[in-house]
Design a protein around this motif. Structure first.
Motif, PDB file in Angstrom:
ATOM      1  N   VAL A 100      39.524  38.963  43.200  1.00 58.12           N
ATOM      2  CA  VAL A 100      39.668  40.139  44.052  1.00 58.12           C
ATOM      3  C   VAL A 100      39.481  39.770  45.526  1.00 58.12           C
ATOM      4  O   VAL A 100      38.516  39.093  45.891  1.00 58.12           O
ATOM      5  N   LEU A 116      35.844  45.272  39.710  1.00 56.48           N
ATOM      6  CA  LEU A 116      36.982  44.535  39.159  1.00 56.48           C
ATOM      7  C   LEU A 116      36.696  43.032  39.139  1.00 56.48           C
ATOM      8  O   LEU A 116      37.107  42.325  38.211  1.00 56.48           O
ATOM      9  N   CYS A 135      49.104  38.597  45.104  1.00 48.75           N
ATOM     10  CA  CYS A 135      48.382  39.477  44.187  1.00 48.75           C
ATOM     11  C   CYS A 135      49.347  40.136  43.199  1.00 48.75           C
ATOM     12  O   CYS A 135      50.523  40.360  43.490  1.00 48.75           O
ATOM     13  N   LEU A 155      44.183  45.533  33.627  1.00 47.13           N
ATOM     14  CA  LEU A 155      43.276  45.585  34.775  1.00 47.13           C
ATOM     15  C   LEU A 155      41.912  46.145  34.380  1.00 47.13           C
ATOM     16  O   LEU A 155      40.880  45.710  34.882  1.00 47.13           O
ATOM     17  N   VAL A 158      43.958  40.612  42.438  1.00 47.81           N
ATOM     18  CA  VAL A 158      43.900  42.000  42.900  1.00 47.81           C
ATOM     19  C   VAL A 158      43.593  42.030  44.387  1.00 47.81           C
ATOM     20  O   VAL A 158      42.696  41.327  44.866  1.00 47.81           O
ATOM     21  N   HIS A 188      38.452  39.436  37.283  1.00 52.62           N
ATOM     22  CA  HIS A 188      39.640  39.337  38.125  1.00 52.62           C
ATOM     23  C   HIS A 188      39.310  38.613  39.428  1.00 52.62           C
ATOM     24  O   HIS A 188      38.155  38.570  39.864  1.00 52.62           O
TER      25      HIS A 188
END
Length: 442
Positions: free
Chosen positions: A26, A19, A76, A181, A3, A24
């Motif tokens: 990030v 997140l 990403c 997500l 992400v 994830h």
């Protein structure tokens, strides 16, 4: 998922940190290199309860990183746009930063990636982004709308435990990606087209702003008829169709969302030849409400030159250091323009800049800020202000006059301490007169 979050303001930073906590990978990007340097050291540039420890935890877990530019080789899966959309002079949202980011992403995103808008943008923006990308030859990038509903001061809990998720999507594959997500979150999901998602954000903020202006209008009537607006709010709020939130009379709304978004929605309506009279009135009432303390001061003193006034609270609400659209700034400017000396106290904000570019120091000791003051105005309902030792306050003030701009103090307790106190929607003298009248009639 991998992400990319572009923008590290309240929305971008909180979104990125949360997140990462979902597992994830990030990367958060911002052009402010000083902010990025602080973030990479685990220092949070905004005051938000619990955010800094979670940020440091994700940095140590190597799930979160910060950079000043979008990598040319970014791989990403989804890029989230969380840059500012400030109001133009006519109230419309300025999307220049959004489309600058879109242009850069169009050159750098891998094939089949997604772009999601977290910034609050006018209805139709996702479609405009899609058209813009197509003009760049990037028909492979899908655009989704993921409006946020976090509140400053409780942004972390609002993101980790939201009341609902709104997914504006063009197809089933986009919906699947957004569900992945947000997989750890078990909350209601509204899947809709992108224009609907964009409107849900504006409509939600406009409705909450309307509740605030409505109860402020009721408060102004209560003062004139001898009713107590706090009990009116309580009686209304117990009705499940109405609810108790956003029904407390006071100086009105501020911050980075409600003022901007209400004006923007009025502008959006105007663009399609609709006169949104109700929301225009909401904006007008809110603007009028924040100047009410000055009217009260004139009733007390007449000429305001040479009096000393202390504003208790600078942040637009407790739990944040955000001063955008805070009533304290406008009240302070107006008082100073009329010759008053103004002192400021806030437990978090240390200084701010006036329109004249002058920097104003904010004291961190309320009793020092109140020394020799002729009057005090409650602007922000920080616990540190509500729980002041008012006997001690009375000992340091020159005159014991308080305007409670948030209706959080106990009028009886302050009157017992020798204060003259006024607020919104409740005048003890009127209520006592009403009670006497009722007793006589009985």
């Amino acid at each position: 998922m991998k992400v990319l979050v572009v923008g590290t303001g309240y929305v971008g930073l909180v979104t990125g940190v949360c997140l990462a906590s979902f597992g994830h990978d990030v990367v958060c990007v911002d052009q402010d290199w000083q902010k990025i340097a602080r973030l990479n050291m685990g220092e949070c540039p905004i005051y938000e309860d619990g955010l800094e420890p979670l940020l440091r935890e994700q940095l140590l877990a190597n799930r979160l990183s910060f950079d000043t530019a979008i990598s040319d080789s970014t791989d990403c899966d989804i890029a989230l746009i969380a840059v500012g959309t400030p109001p133009r002079n006519d109230g419309s949202a300025d999307l220049a930063s959004v489309f600058e980011v879109v242009s850069e992403l169009g050159h750098k995103l891998k094939q089949g990636a997604f772009i999601g808008t977290k910034s609050t943008v006018p209805v139709g923006t996702a479609h405009s982004i899609e058209t813009f990308l197509e003009s760049m030859g990037r028909q492979d990038i899908r655009v989704v709308s993921i409006p946020e509903f976090l509140r400053e001061g409780s942004a972390l809990s609002d993101t980790l435990q939201p009341s609902r998720l709104i997914f504006g999507v063009p197809d089933e594959e986009s919906l699947r990606v957004l569900e992945e997500l947000h997989r750890p979150l078990e909350v209601p999901v509204v899947a809709c087209n992108r224009a609907t998602a964009e409107m849900i954000k504006y409509a939600s903020n406009a409705f909450l702003a309307t509740k605030i202006s409505f109860i402020n209008e009721i408060a102004n009537i209560c003062e004139r008829v001898g009713a107590d607006v706090q009990q009116v709010s309580q009686g209304m709020g117990l009705d499940p169709r109405i609810g108790s939130s956003f029904l407390r009379a006071g100086l009105g709304y501020g911050g980075s969302c409600f003022p901007k978004d209400t004006r923007a929605l009025v502008n959006i309506a105007g663009d399609v030849a609709y006169d949104f009279k109700l929301l225009k009135a909401v904006v007008e009432v809110n603007q009028r409400q924040r100047t009410e303390p000055i009217r009260r001061l004139r009733q007390w003193f007449g000429d305001l030159s040479h009096i000393r006034v202390t504003l208790l609270g600078v942040a637009f609400k407790p739990g944040t250091n955000d001063i955008r659209e805070s009533p304290a700034l406008e009240i302070g400017e107006r008082l100073r323009s009329q010759g008053a000396q103004v002192q400021f106290y806030d437990p978090v904000v240390t200084r701010f800049q006036l329109q004249s570019q002058e920097f104003v120091r904010v004291l961190d000791d309320p009793y020092m800020a109140l020394e020799h003051a002729d009057a005090a105005i409650i602007v922000t309902e920080w616990p540190e202000i509500v729980d002041l030792d008012w006997a001690r306050v009375g000992a340091v003030m020159r005159r014991r006059l308080v305007f409670d701009g948030r209706n959080v103090l106990d009028p009886a307790a302050l009157e017992e301490a020798g204060f003259l106190i006024e607020n919104f929607g409740f005048h003890p003298a009127l209520l006592l007169a009403s009670a006497r009248d009722s007793a006589v009639q009985a």
